[in-house]
Design a protein around this motif. Structure first.
Motif, PDB file in Angstrom:
ATOM      1  N   LEU A 126      -7.762   3.972  -4.205  1.00 29.53           N
ATOM      2  CA  LEU A 126      -7.879   4.329  -2.799  1.00 29.53           C
ATOM      3  C   LEU A 126      -8.703   3.266  -2.093  1.00 29.53           C
ATOM      4  CD1 LEU A 126      -8.497   8.185  -3.053  1.00 29.53           C
ATOM      5  CD2 LEU A 126      -6.370   6.989  -2.491  1.00 29.53           C
ATOM      6  N   LEU A 127      -8.451   3.080  -0.798  1.00 28.21           N
ATOM      7  CA  LEU A 127      -9.168   2.050  -0.045  1.00 28.21           C
ATOM      8  C   LEU A 127     -10.478   2.618   0.495  1.00 28.21           C
ATOM      9  CD1 LEU A 127      -6.367   0.166   1.938  1.00 28.21           C
ATOM     10  CD2 LEU A 127      -7.194  -0.164  -0.402  1.00 28.21           C
ATOM     11  N   VAL A 128     -11.582   2.089  -0.015  1.00 25.55           N
ATOM     12  CA  VAL A 128     -12.917   2.496   0.423  1.00 25.55           C
ATOM     13  C   VAL A 128     -13.375   1.532   1.511  1.00 25.55           C
ATOM     14  CG1 VAL A 128     -15.276   2.990  -0.273  1.00 25.55           C
ATOM     15  CG2 VAL A 128     -13.397   3.395  -1.883  1.00 25.55           C
ATOM     16  N   HIS A 129     -13.670   2.066   2.675  1.00 27.33           N
ATOM     17  CA  HIS A 129     -13.979   1.272   3.861  1.00 27.33           C
ATOM     18  C   HIS A 129     -15.361   0.625   3.760  1.00 27.33           C
ATOM     19  CE1 HIS A 129     -14.257   0.242   8.146  1.00 27.33           C
ATOM     20  NE2 HIS A 129     -12.970   0.549   8.250  1.00 27.33           N
ATOM     21  N   GLU A 188      -2.505  13.045  -4.000  1.00 30.59           N
ATOM     22  CA  GLU A 188      -1.192  12.851  -4.601  1.00 30.59           C
ATOM     23  C   GLU A 188      -0.399  11.850  -3.782  1.00 30.59           C
ATOM     24  OE1 GLU A 188       0.647  16.653  -4.875  1.00 30.59           O
ATOM     25  OE2 GLU A 188      -0.461  17.235  -6.694  1.00 30.59           O
ATOM     26  N   PRO A 189       0.366  10.979  -4.450  1.00 30.56           N
ATOM     27  CA  PRO A 189       1.160   9.987  -3.711  1.00 30.56           C
ATOM     28  C   PRO A 189       2.352  10.631  -3.014  1.00 30.56           C
ATOM     29  CG  PRO A 189       1.631   9.852  -6.055  1.00 30.56           C
ATOM     30  CD  PRO A 189       0.511  10.839  -5.908  1.00 30.56           C
ATOM     31  N   ASP A 190       2.704  10.100  -1.847  1.00 28.28           N
ATOM     32  CA  ASP A 190       3.921  10.548  -1.174  1.00 28.28           C
ATOM     33  C   ASP A 190       5.120  10.291  -2.075  1.00 28.28           C
ATOM     34  OD1 ASP A 190       2.412  11.240   0.970  1.00 28.28           O
ATOM     35  OD2 ASP A 190       3.559  10.075   2.435  1.00 28.28           O
ATOM     36  N   GLY A 191       6.050  11.227  -2.109  1.00 35.22           N
ATOM     37  CA  GLY A 191       7.229  11.046  -2.939  1.00 35.22           C
ATOM     38  C   GLY A 191       7.036  11.563  -4.347  1.00 35.22           C
ATOM     39  N   GLY A 212      -4.745  17.838   2.831  1.00 33.55           N
ATOM     40  CA  GLY A 212      -3.693  17.570   3.801  1.00 33.55           C
ATOM     41  C   GLY A 212      -3.866  16.261   4.534  1.00 33.55           C
ATOM     42  N   ASP A 213      -5.080  15.706   4.555  1.00 32.82           N
ATOM     43  CA  ASP A 213      -5.296  14.401   5.180  1.00 32.82           C
ATOM     44  C   ASP A 213      -4.520  13.336   4.418  1.00 32.82           C
ATOM     45  OD1 ASP A 213      -6.931  15.438   7.089  1.00 32.82           O
ATOM     46  OD2 ASP A 213      -8.809  14.755   6.176  1.00 32.82           O
ATOM     47  N   ARG A 214      -4.017  12.361   5.156  1.00 31.84           N
ATOM     48  CA  ARG A 214      -3.227  11.286   4.541  1.00 31.84           C
ATOM     49  C   ARG A 214      -4.027   9.996   4.577  1.00 31.84           C
ATOM     50  NH1 ARG A 214       2.228  12.084   4.204  1.00 31.84           N
ATOM     51  NH2 ARG A 214       2.827  10.117   5.195  1.00 31.84           N
ATOM     52  N   ILE A 215      -4.204   9.406   3.399  1.00 31.18           N
ATOM     53  CA  ILE A 215      -5.057   8.233   3.265  1.00 31.18           C
ATOM     54  C   ILE A 215      -4.321   7.111   2.530  1.00 31.18           C
ATOM     55  CG2 ILE A 215      -7.256   9.459   3.392  1.00 31.18           C
ATOM     56  CD1 ILE A 215      -7.279   9.606   0.359  1.00 31.18           C
ATOM     57  N   LEU A 216      -4.864   5.904   2.643  1.00 28.28           N
ATOM     58  CA  LEU A 216      -4.210   4.728   2.071  1.00 28.28           C
ATOM     59  C   LEU A 216      -4.751   4.375   0.693  1.00 28.28           C
ATOM     60  CD1 LEU A 216      -4.063   2.364   5.191  1.00 28.28           C
ATOM     61  CD2 LEU A 216      -2.147   3.569   4.123  1.00 28.28           C
ATOM     62  N   GLY A 217      -3.860   3.859  -0.125  1.00 24.24           N
ATOM     63  CA  GLY A 217      -4.254   3.402  -1.457  1.00 24.24           C
ATOM     64  C   GLY A 217      -3.231   2.452  -2.019  1.00 24.24           C
ATOM     65  N   ARG A 218      -3.355   2.212  -3.297  1.00 22.47           N
ATOM     66  CA  ARG A 218      -2.503   1.225  -3.971  1.00 22.47           C
ATOM     67  C   ARG A 218      -2.106   1.755  -5.338  1.00 22.47           C
ATOM     68  NH1 ARG A 218       0.866  -3.289  -4.564  1.00 22.47           N
ATOM     69  NH2 ARG A 218       0.341  -4.418  -6.467  1.00 22.47           N
ATOM     70  N   LEU A 265       0.823  -1.199   0.000  1.00 23.26           N
ATOM     71  CA  LEU A 265       0.000   0.000   0.000  1.00 23.26           C
ATOM     72  C   LEU A 265       0.863   1.258   0.000  1.00 23.26           C
ATOM     73  CD1 LEU A 265      -2.780  -0.998   2.566  1.00 23.26           C
ATOM     74  CD2 LEU A 265      -2.785  -1.259   0.079  1.00 23.26           C
ATOM     75  N   SER A 266       0.285   2.356  -0.458  1.00 27.34           N
ATOM     76  CA  SER A 266       0.963   3.647  -0.488  1.00 27.34           C
ATOM     77  C   SER A 266       0.135   4.660   0.279  1.00 27.34           C
ATOM     78  CB  SER A 266       1.146   4.124  -1.930  1.00 27.34           C
ATOM     79  OG  SER A 266       1.921   3.214  -2.675  1.00 27.34           O
ATOM     80  N   VAL A 267       0.802   5.724   0.718  1.00 25.62           N
ATOM     81  CA  VAL A 267       0.117   6.811   1.407  1.00 25.62           C
ATOM     82  C   VAL A 267      -0.064   7.968   0.430  1.00 25.62           C
ATOM     83  CG1 VAL A 267       0.214   8.459   3.309  1.00 25.62           C
ATOM     84  CG2 VAL A 267       1.069   6.127   3.631  1.00 25.62           C
ATOM     85  N   PHE A 268      -1.262   8.539   0.428  1.00 26.09           N
ATOM     86  CA  PHE A 268      -1.600   9.648  -0.456  1.00 26.09           C
ATOM     87  C   PHE A 268      -2.050  10.837   0.381  1.00 26.09           C
ATOM     88  CE2 PHE A 268      -2.170   5.743  -2.755  1.00 26.09           C
ATOM     89  CZ  PHE A 268      -1.741   6.016  -4.050  1.00 26.09           C
TER      90      PHE A 268
END
Length: 330
Positions: free
Chosen positions: A192-195, A269-272, A305-311, A151-154
């Protein structure tokens, strides 16, 4: 998902019943008729769905020569491999050469070893044990071995109204837990991971079997490393359930609901660095994404600015399969 077969050539009705009730994928038997009396399941037998010597092969690994033969048979069909002195090395060699290796195992310990080979593990296991408790335990191990996604952080850039549109609720035959959901995106290169709807709220009772996944055009990760448009998912399909650590499990779809609802466009946007990604979701408090720590956050509370998980994925799909092709999606 890994395959779970059980060897019942020495017939045991109770073991066969337990295997079917535990979700086994196939039973290896001498005659198909006895199995068919108990339930609908794939049968490997001379008169079954898969025929030994044609669709399925079996070999004992005793030396390098037999290892090479097993790898060669893997080009024709599934190969059940066993050994009297099992070590992980020959299994690693076989898995590296074929994705149709079925490891014959006796218990839970051997199952864990086989499933862990080269991280991805074998295609499946064949249990040679009729103890109902072992059958249930091994089945549970196999069904939970769906693999793991990186997973990646966005970082959220914007959340804006997207007007009205058709959104898709995916109702599965699985009760999901907090921190689980589906990977959904506007393109095939990022999700993005939808709960899942597992959380209590003042407006509606939890629906732990449901993911309100997004707009009809969206891609979702499904079984077999493929994607599917949400609009094309239907009862009986297998979708991929992903948790906040990247562990995956397949779930059977029981129903899909497509209804017109107000929508939101979430852009991140993806981190990095890298190209921005997005997803279109229903504008409702009960629709949630996953924060970096795995907790759920409602789309109406989401802010820049919130950081969320995705792929992140390699872009380019043809009928759901990844392809090597230059494709621009935006």
């Amino acid at each position: 998902m890994k395959l779970f077969w059980i060897d019942l050539r020495e017939w045991d009705k109770d073991a066969a019943t337990t295997a079917i009730e535990s979700g086994a994928d196939a039973i290896v038997a001498e005659k198909a008729a006895k199995v068919r009396e108990l339930g609908l399941i794939k049968i490997i037998s001379p008169d079954g769905d898969l025929v030994p010597g044609r669709d399925v092969f079996e070999i004992e690994i005793t030396d390098k020569k037999s290892e090479e033969k097993a790898a060669e048979l893997g080009k024709k069909g599934y190969v059940i491999v066993s050994t009297t002195d099992w070590t992980v090395i020959p299994l690693e060699n076989l898995v590296a050469q074929s994705d149709r290796i079925i490891a014959a195992v006796l218990d839970e310990k051997e199952t864990e070893t086989a499933l862990g080979v080269l991280e991805g593990g074998v295609a499946g296991i064949m249990l040679k044990n009729t103890d109902p408790n072992v059958i249930k335990s091994v089945s549970s191990l196999v069904k939970k071995s769906g693999g793991k996604l990186e997973l990646s952080v966005f970082t959220v850039k914007s959340v804006t109204s997207a007007g009205m549109g058709d959104r898709v609720c995916v109702d599965t035959c699985t009760m999901m837990h907090d921190g689980e959901g589906m990977a959904v995106g506007n393109t095939s290169s990022a999700f993005l991971l939808v709960h899942a709807e597992t959380l209590e709220n003042p407006y509606v009772s939890p629906r732990p079997f449901r993911v309100n996944a997004g707009a009809v055009h969206s891609y979702a990760l499904v079984a077999g490393g493929k994607t599917s448009y949400l609009s094309e998912i239907s009862a009986g399909d297998r979708v991929l359930i992903v948790n906040s650590t990247g562990e995956t499990e397949e779930a059977t779809v029981g129903r899909v609901k497509i209804e017109k609802r107000p929508l939101l466009l979430v852009e991140a946007e993806p981190d990095g660095g890298g190209a921005p990604i997005s997803v279109v979701l229903q504008n409702a408090e009960t629709i949630r994404l996953m924060r970096e720590d795995g907790s759920a956050v409602s789309v109406i509370e989401l802010k820049p600015g919130d950081r969320i998980l995705g792929r992140m994925e390699k872009g380019g799909r043809h009928f759901g399969h990844a392809i090597e092709e230059t494709i621009l999606e935006k």
